[in-house]
Design a protein around this motif. Structure first.
Motif, PDB file in Angstrom:
ATOM      1  N   LEU A  18     114.888  40.407  34.918  1.00  0.00           N
ATOM      2  CA  LEU A  18     115.717  38.969  35.176  1.00  0.00           C
ATOM      3  C   LEU A  18     115.326  37.967  34.248  1.00  0.00           C
ATOM      4  O   LEU A  18     116.413  37.390  33.817  1.00  0.00           O
ATOM      5  N   ALA A  19     114.190  37.594  34.316  1.00  0.00           N
ATOM      6  CA  ALA A  19     113.928  36.321  33.519  1.00  0.00           C
ATOM      7  C   ALA A  19     114.360  36.457  32.221  1.00  0.00           C
ATOM      8  O   ALA A  19     114.923  35.330  31.358  1.00  0.00           O
ATOM      9  N   VAL A  20     114.107  37.442  31.302  1.00  0.00           N
ATOM     10  CA  VAL A  20     114.374  37.943  30.124  1.00  0.00           C
ATOM     11  C   VAL A  20     115.965  37.838  29.952  1.00  0.00           C
ATOM     12  O   VAL A  20     116.388  37.270  29.040  1.00  0.00           O
ATOM     13  N   LEU A  21     116.842  38.543  30.928  1.00  0.00           N
ATOM     14  CA  LEU A  21     118.257  38.574  30.890  1.00  0.00           C
ATOM     15  C   LEU A  21     118.626  37.254  30.868  1.00  0.00           C
ATOM     16  O   LEU A  21     119.784  36.959  30.412  1.00  0.00           O
ATOM     17  N   GLN A  22     118.261  36.305  31.908  1.00  0.00           N
ATOM     18  CA  GLN A  22     118.561  35.016  31.907  1.00  0.00           C
ATOM     19  C   GLN A  22     118.519  34.342  30.605  1.00  0.00           C
ATOM     20  O   GLN A  22     119.389  33.374  30.300  1.00  0.00           O
ATOM     21  N   VAL A  23     117.563  34.224  29.911  1.00  0.00           N
ATOM     22  CA  VAL A  23     117.012  33.715  28.759  1.00  0.00           C
ATOM     23  C   VAL A  23     118.247  34.341  27.604  1.00  0.00           C
ATOM     24  O   VAL A  23     118.904  33.300  27.236  1.00  0.00           O
TER      25      VAL A  23
END
Length: 286
Positions: A18-23
């Motif tokens: 999730l963190a990578v995709l939000q970035v």
């Protein structure tokens, strides 16, 4: 071939943390704002008018980045529903339980804010939900969205007479129905009422459905926490909506405004909420 590659890319992206995709989503929001004049012409005036009228600090670039995360959050939730459910903090659930236990069903309202796609999945853990949606004009995109949104205990129906009838039946069975109340309805299906001080064509459908059998209406939000940390879901029960369509739509927009102001940077400001749909009467003059 182009459609297949795009659909495959969307699925591959959704596998990321999730963190990578939000970035990535944040970057896409910035890219859209910088490169698209149409995006900027919708986004900036709508966002700035609201923060100025409510004397809020302007966080334009934060809002721009969050606009891309609306899309990336949805992709990740569709692809990873169980992981997403573990990352949602639910407040005021007693409001939902109390409403559904009355036995008249539940009208669930979810504006396009934060991780709004997680909301019906939370409800579907407890009771069936029938969700009204507007199919995309692009067949491949519609297929991606329908496949991503598919989930046990959730039934999606189109925005037409057949869909409304299915929602009415769901309420009769004491189940929940879901409506995105900040979408502009088709011409002839709405009324012009203020939304953040400007005339906006607004659907009175939630009031019509709720007033058939004294069904409770609950506004939900899913405010995004910090990067990769999930969402805070909150529920607010609305007072009974008016029988008069214009008054009810006005009450609905006030409730949406209150929901947006919980996290104004996370709302879908790139959407033309004030457009004049074909077939609708002209908005009233001041």
């Amino acid at each position: 071939m182009r459609k297949l590659l795009l659909k495959l890319s969307l699925h591959l992206i959704a596998v990321l943390p999730l963190a990578v995709l939000q970035v990535i989503g944040s970057g896409l929001g910035l890219l859209a704002y910088v490169c698209s004049k149409q995006f900027r012409s919708l986004f900036r005036p709508q966002y700035e008018a609201v923060v100025k009228s409510h004397h809020l600090p302007s966080k334009l670039w934060q809002a721009v980045r969050a606009s891309g995360m609306l899309f990336s959050d949805s992709l990740w939730i569709w692809r990873n529903p169980q992981k997403a459910l573990q990352l949602v903090e639910v407040q005021n659930w007693d409001v939902v339980e109390s409403a559904i236990n009355e036995g008249h069903g539940l009208v669930m309202l979810t504006p396009h804010l934060g991780g709004f796609e997680i909301i019906p999945r939370v409800l579907a853990q407890h009771f069936p939900a029938t969700i009204l949606y507007r199919p995309s004009r692009q067949e491949w995109l519609n297929e991606v969205v329908e496949t991503g949104r598919a989930y046990p205990n959730m039934h999606f129906v189109p925005t037409n007479l057949h869909g409304v009838r299915q929602m009415t039946r769901a309420l009769t069975r004491g189940e929940a129905i879901g409506i995105l109340p900040d979408q502009v309805p088709s011409g002839g299906e709405g009324v012009w009422v203020p939304f953040f001080g400007r005339p906006a064509y607004t659907t009175p459908l939630p009031a019509r459905l709720a007033n058939r059998n004294n069904t409770p209406v609950v506004m939900f939000t899913a405010k995004r926490k910090s990067i990769g940390k999930g969402w805070l879901m909150q529920a607010t029960r609305l007072a009974p909506l008016s029988e008069d369509a214009t008054t009810a739509a006005t009450e609905l927009n006030v409730a949406i405004e209150n929901a947006v102001l919980i996290a104004p940077e996370q709302f879908i400001w790139s959407y033309n909420r004030y457009k004049h749909p074909a077939g609708a009467e002209l908005p009233p003059r001041d």
